[in-house]
Design a protein around this motif. Structure first.
Motif, PDB file in Angstrom:
ATOM      1  N   GLY A 104      12.089 -60.130 -63.529  1.00 32.67           N
ATOM      2  CA  GLY A 104      11.527 -59.440 -64.693  1.00 32.67           C
ATOM      3  C   GLY A 104      12.560 -58.981 -65.701  1.00 32.67           C
ATOM      4  O   GLY A 104      12.245 -58.202 -66.610  1.00 32.67           O
ATOM      5  N   LYS A 105      13.784 -59.487 -65.591  1.00 28.78           N
ATOM      6  CA  LYS A 105      14.871 -59.021 -66.460  1.00 28.78           C
ATOM      7  C   LYS A 105      14.614 -59.351 -67.929  1.00 28.78           C
ATOM      8  O   LYS A 105      14.720 -58.475 -68.812  1.00 28.78           O
ATOM      9  CB  LYS A 105      16.208 -59.621 -66.006  1.00 28.78           C
ATOM     10  N   THR A 106      14.285 -60.596 -68.213  1.00 29.70           N
ATOM     11  CA  THR A 106      14.016 -60.978 -69.600  1.00 29.70           C
ATOM     12  C   THR A 106      12.769 -60.284 -70.120  1.00 29.70           C
ATOM     13  O   THR A 106      12.709 -59.873 -71.291  1.00 29.70           O
ATOM     14  CB  THR A 106      13.864 -62.508 -69.707  1.00 29.70           C
ATOM     15  N   SER A 107      11.783 -60.099 -69.275  1.00 28.69           N
ATOM     16  CA  SER A 107      10.565 -59.383 -69.687  1.00 28.69           C
ATOM     17  C   SER A 107      10.887 -57.939 -70.056  1.00 28.69           C
ATOM     18  O   SER A 107      10.313 -57.378 -70.999  1.00 28.69           O
ATOM     19  CB  SER A 107       9.514 -59.425 -68.583  1.00 28.69           C
ATOM     20  N   LEU A 108      11.816 -57.324 -69.330  1.00 20.17           N
ATOM     21  CA  LEU A 108      12.225 -55.965 -69.657  1.00 20.17           C
ATOM     22  C   LEU A 108      12.869 -55.913 -71.039  1.00 20.17           C
ATOM     23  O   LEU A 108      12.554 -55.027 -71.846  1.00 20.17           O
ATOM     24  CB  LEU A 108      13.193 -55.440 -68.600  1.00 20.17           C
ATOM     25  N   MET A 109      13.754 -56.859 -71.317  1.00 18.45           N
ATOM     26  CA  MET A 109      14.397 -56.900 -72.636  1.00 18.45           C
ATOM     27  C   MET A 109      13.346 -57.111 -73.727  1.00 18.45           C
ATOM     28  O   MET A 109      13.388 -56.475 -74.788  1.00 18.45           O
ATOM     29  CB  MET A 109      15.439 -58.018 -72.678  1.00 18.45           C
ATOM     30  N   SER A 110      12.402 -57.996 -73.466  1.00 25.23           N
ATOM     31  CA  SER A 110      11.337 -58.264 -74.436  1.00 25.23           C
ATOM     32  C   SER A 110      10.483 -57.024 -74.663  1.00 25.23           C
ATOM     33  O   SER A 110      10.075 -56.732 -75.796  1.00 25.23           O
ATOM     34  CB  SER A 110      10.458 -59.420 -73.949  1.00 25.23           C
ATOM     35  N   ALA A 111      10.203 -56.296 -73.589  1.00 25.20           N
ATOM     36  CA  ALA A 111       9.382 -55.092 -73.711  1.00 25.20           C
ATOM     37  C   ALA A 111      10.081 -54.034 -74.556  1.00 25.20           C
ATOM     38  O   ALA A 111       9.458 -53.363 -75.385  1.00 25.20           O
ATOM     39  CB  ALA A 111       9.066 -54.535 -72.318  1.00 25.20           C
ATOM     40  N   ILE A 112      11.385 -53.884 -74.376  1.00 27.72           N
ATOM     41  CA  ILE A 112      12.136 -52.905 -75.164  1.00 27.72           C
ATOM     42  C   ILE A 112      12.152 -53.307 -76.633  1.00 27.72           C
ATOM     43  O   ILE A 112      12.037 -52.462 -77.532  1.00 27.72           O
ATOM     44  CB  ILE A 112      13.564 -52.769 -74.619  1.00 27.72           C
ATOM     45  N   ALA A 113      12.273 -54.608 -76.893  1.00 29.85           N
ATOM     46  CA  ALA A 113      12.355 -55.102 -78.265  1.00 29.85           C
ATOM     47  C   ALA A 113      10.997 -55.245 -78.942  1.00 29.85           C
ATOM     48  O   ALA A 113      10.929 -55.530 -80.141  1.00 29.85           O
ATOM     49  CB  ALA A 113      13.076 -56.452 -78.282  1.00 29.85           C
ATOM     50  N   GLY A 114       9.901 -55.080 -78.183  1.00 28.18           N
ATOM     51  CA  GLY A 114       8.575 -55.187 -78.774  1.00 28.18           C
ATOM     52  C   GLY A 114       7.987 -56.575 -78.752  1.00 28.18           C
ATOM     53  O   GLY A 114       7.057 -56.873 -79.506  1.00 28.18           O
ATOM     54  N   LEU A 115       8.497 -57.428 -77.869  1.00 26.04           N
ATOM     55  CA  LEU A 115       8.036 -58.817 -77.814  1.00 26.04           C
ATOM     56  C   LEU A 115       7.164 -59.119 -76.597  1.00 26.04           C
ATOM     57  O   LEU A 115       6.612 -60.210 -76.504  1.00 26.04           O
ATOM     58  CB  LEU A 115       9.239 -59.773 -77.804  1.00 26.04           C
ATOM     59  N   LEU A 116       7.057 -58.175 -75.665  1.00 23.46           N
ATOM     60  CA  LEU A 116       6.198 -58.409 -74.510  1.00 23.46           C
ATOM     61  C   LEU A 116       4.739 -58.270 -74.942  1.00 23.46           C
ATOM     62  O   LEU A 116       4.359 -57.259 -75.534  1.00 23.46           O
ATOM     63  CB  LEU A 116       6.512 -57.401 -73.397  1.00 23.46           C
ATOM     64  N   PRO A 117       3.899 -59.278 -74.665  1.00 18.07           N
ATOM     65  CA  PRO A 117       2.529 -59.254 -75.188  1.00 18.07           C
ATOM     66  C   PRO A 117       1.698 -58.044 -74.774  1.00 18.07           C
ATOM     67  O   PRO A 117       0.914 -57.525 -75.566  1.00 18.07           O
ATOM     68  CB  PRO A 117       1.924 -60.553 -74.636  1.00 18.07           C
ATOM     69  N   THR A 118       1.859 -57.594 -73.530  1.00 18.07           N
ATOM     70  CA  THR A 118       0.991 -56.522 -73.033  1.00 18.07           C
ATOM     71  C   THR A 118       1.823 -55.406 -72.421  1.00 18.07           C
ATOM     72  O   THR A 118       2.572 -55.638 -71.468  1.00 18.07           O
ATOM     73  CB  THR A 118       0.023 -57.066 -71.954  1.00 18.07           C
ATOM     74  N   VAL A 119       1.708 -54.199 -72.982  1.00 18.23           N
ATOM     75  CA  VAL A 119       2.316 -53.011 -72.388  1.00 18.23           C
ATOM     76  C   VAL A 119       1.185 -52.104 -71.934  1.00 18.23           C
ATOM     77  O   VAL A 119       0.386 -51.628 -72.747  1.00 18.23           O
ATOM     78  CB  VAL A 119       3.232 -52.279 -73.386  1.00 18.23           C
ATOM     79  N   ARG A 120       1.096 -51.883 -70.621  1.00 19.02           N
ATOM     80  CA  ARG A 120      -0.028 -51.135 -70.061  1.00 19.02           C
ATOM     81  C   ARG A 120       0.291 -49.661 -69.828  1.00 19.02           C
ATOM     82  O   ARG A 120      -0.618 -48.837 -69.758  1.00 19.02           O
ATOM     83  CB  ARG A 120      -0.474 -51.772 -68.745  1.00 19.02           C
ATOM     84  N   SER A 121       1.573 -49.346 -69.688  1.00 18.65           N
ATOM     85  CA  SER A 121       1.916 -47.950 -69.394  1.00 18.65           C
ATOM     86  C   SER A 121       3.351 -47.688 -69.799  1.00 18.65           C
ATOM     87  O   SER A 121       4.150 -48.613 -69.983  1.00 18.65           O
ATOM     88  CB  SER A 121       1.738 -47.659 -67.899  1.00 18.65           C
ATOM     89  N   GLY A 122       3.668 -46.396 -69.924  1.00 19.60           N
ATOM     90  CA  GLY A 122       5.040 -45.997 -70.163  1.00 19.60           C
ATOM     91  C   GLY A 122       5.420 -45.893 -71.621  1.00 19.60           C
ATOM     92  O   GLY A 122       4.610 -46.141 -72.522  1.00 19.60           O
TER      93      GLY A 122
END
Length: 242
Positions: A41-59
Motif C-alpha cells: 500500500g506504499k504507493t496508495s499512501l502517497m496517492s492518498a496524501i497527494a489527493g489522487l486516491l479515488p476513495t478516502v473512507r476515514s481519517g
C-alpha cells in the motif's frame, strides 16, 4: 514543526480497501522513509496524501496545520504537497522548460512571465544546472537520470513544504541513484518534510531520519533507521518470515 500529519487514514479504489487506519507524522527538515513489500500500500499512501486516491473512507491529512483531506489534488499542490510519482512521469513531448512551467500551475497569477514563475525557473536551474543546459530539449530525449531530476524539479516548482518521492531510484544506474538520494537529503536540510517510498532498503536507511513499515495497508512498525539495519528484521518485513 509538523508539516505532514496523517491520522486514521483509510481508503482505496471504490470497494477495494488498501489503506487501513494509517498514522504518519513528518516534521520540517525530516526525511521519512516508508518500507514494505510489494502490494503493501506504499504507493496508495502517497496517492492518498497527494489527493489522487479515488476513495478516502476515514481519517485526515493535514499540511502545515491545514486540513486538506477533502481537497482535490491541484488544491493540495497549492497547499504545499509535491508528488514525484514512480516512473519519471513528465511530459515527454514538451521541452524541459515547458515541464517546469507546468509545475507552477498552482502559483498565483496566470501570466507565464510572472515573477513567481521566473523565480521558480531560476531556482530549478540553480539546483539542477543540467536542466538549464537542456531547457529547450524535449524531455523525452533526456537520460533516465535527467528525467528523474526534471520530475523532482517540476514538483519543486510549486514551492511545496512536503515532498513525496515514490520509488525515486527505480530504473536508475547506481551513480544516478546516489545523486537522487543526495538531492533528497539536501531538500530535507533546506527544511522540507520529505517522504520517500523506496525498495533499495540499504540506500534509503542511510539517508532516513525515521522509518515506517507498511504491511497490508497498515503501519505495523516505526522507529529510527538503525533499528531496521538488522537482516532478520528486514527478512520479516519483506518475506514474512518470523
Amino acid at each position: 514543526m509538523t508539516m505532514l500529519h496523517v491520522e486514521g487514514l483509510g481508503g482505496g479504489y471504490q470497494d477495494l480497501i488498501v489503506l487501513r487506519d494509517v498514522d504518519l507524522e513528518v516534521e520540517a527538515g525530516q526525511l521519512q522513509v516508508v518500507l514494505g513489500r510489494n502490494g503493501a500500500g506504499k504507493t496508495s499512501l502517497m496517492s492518498a496524501i497527494a489527493g489522487l486516491l479515488p476513495t478516502v473512507r476515514s481519517g485526515t491529512v493535514a499540511v502545515n496545520g491545514r486540513d486538506v483531506t477533502r481537497l482535490p489534488a491541484h488544491k493540495r499542490a497549492a497547499a504545499g504537497v509535491g508528488l514525484v510519482q514512480e516512473g519519471k512521469r513528465i511530459f515527454r513531448k514538451r521541452t524541459v522548460e515547458e515541464n517546469l512551467l507546468l509545475g507552477t500551475y498552482s502559483a498565483s497569477g496566470w501570466s507565464m512571465r510572472s515573477k513567481t514563475r521566473k523565480d521558480a525557473l531560476a531556482a530549478a536551474y540553480e539546483r539542477f544546472p543540467i536542466l538549464e543546459e537542456k531547457r529547450t530539449d524535449r524531455a523525452g530525449g533526456l537520460s533516465g537520470g535527467q528525467q528523474q531530476m526534471l520530475a523532482i524539479a517540476q514538483a519543486l516548482a510549486a514551492d511545496p513544504s512536503v515532498l513525496l518521492l515514490d520509488e525515486p531510484s527505480a530504473g536508475l544506474a547506481p551513480a544516478i541513484r546516489a545523486e537522487v538520494f543526495a538531492t533528497a537529503s539536501r531538500l530535507r536540510d533546506e527544511g522540507l518534510a520529505v517522504v520517500v517510498v523506496e525498495q533499495l532498503v540499504d540506500v534509503a536507511l542511510d539517508v532516513a531520519d525515521s522509518v515506517a513499515v507498511l504491511d497490508s495497508g497498515r503501519i505495523v512498525s516505526s522507529g529510527p533507521p538503525e533499528h531496521y539495519k538488522d537482516g532478520e528484521l528486514l527478512q520479516e518485513i519483506y518475506l514474512g518470515s518470523s
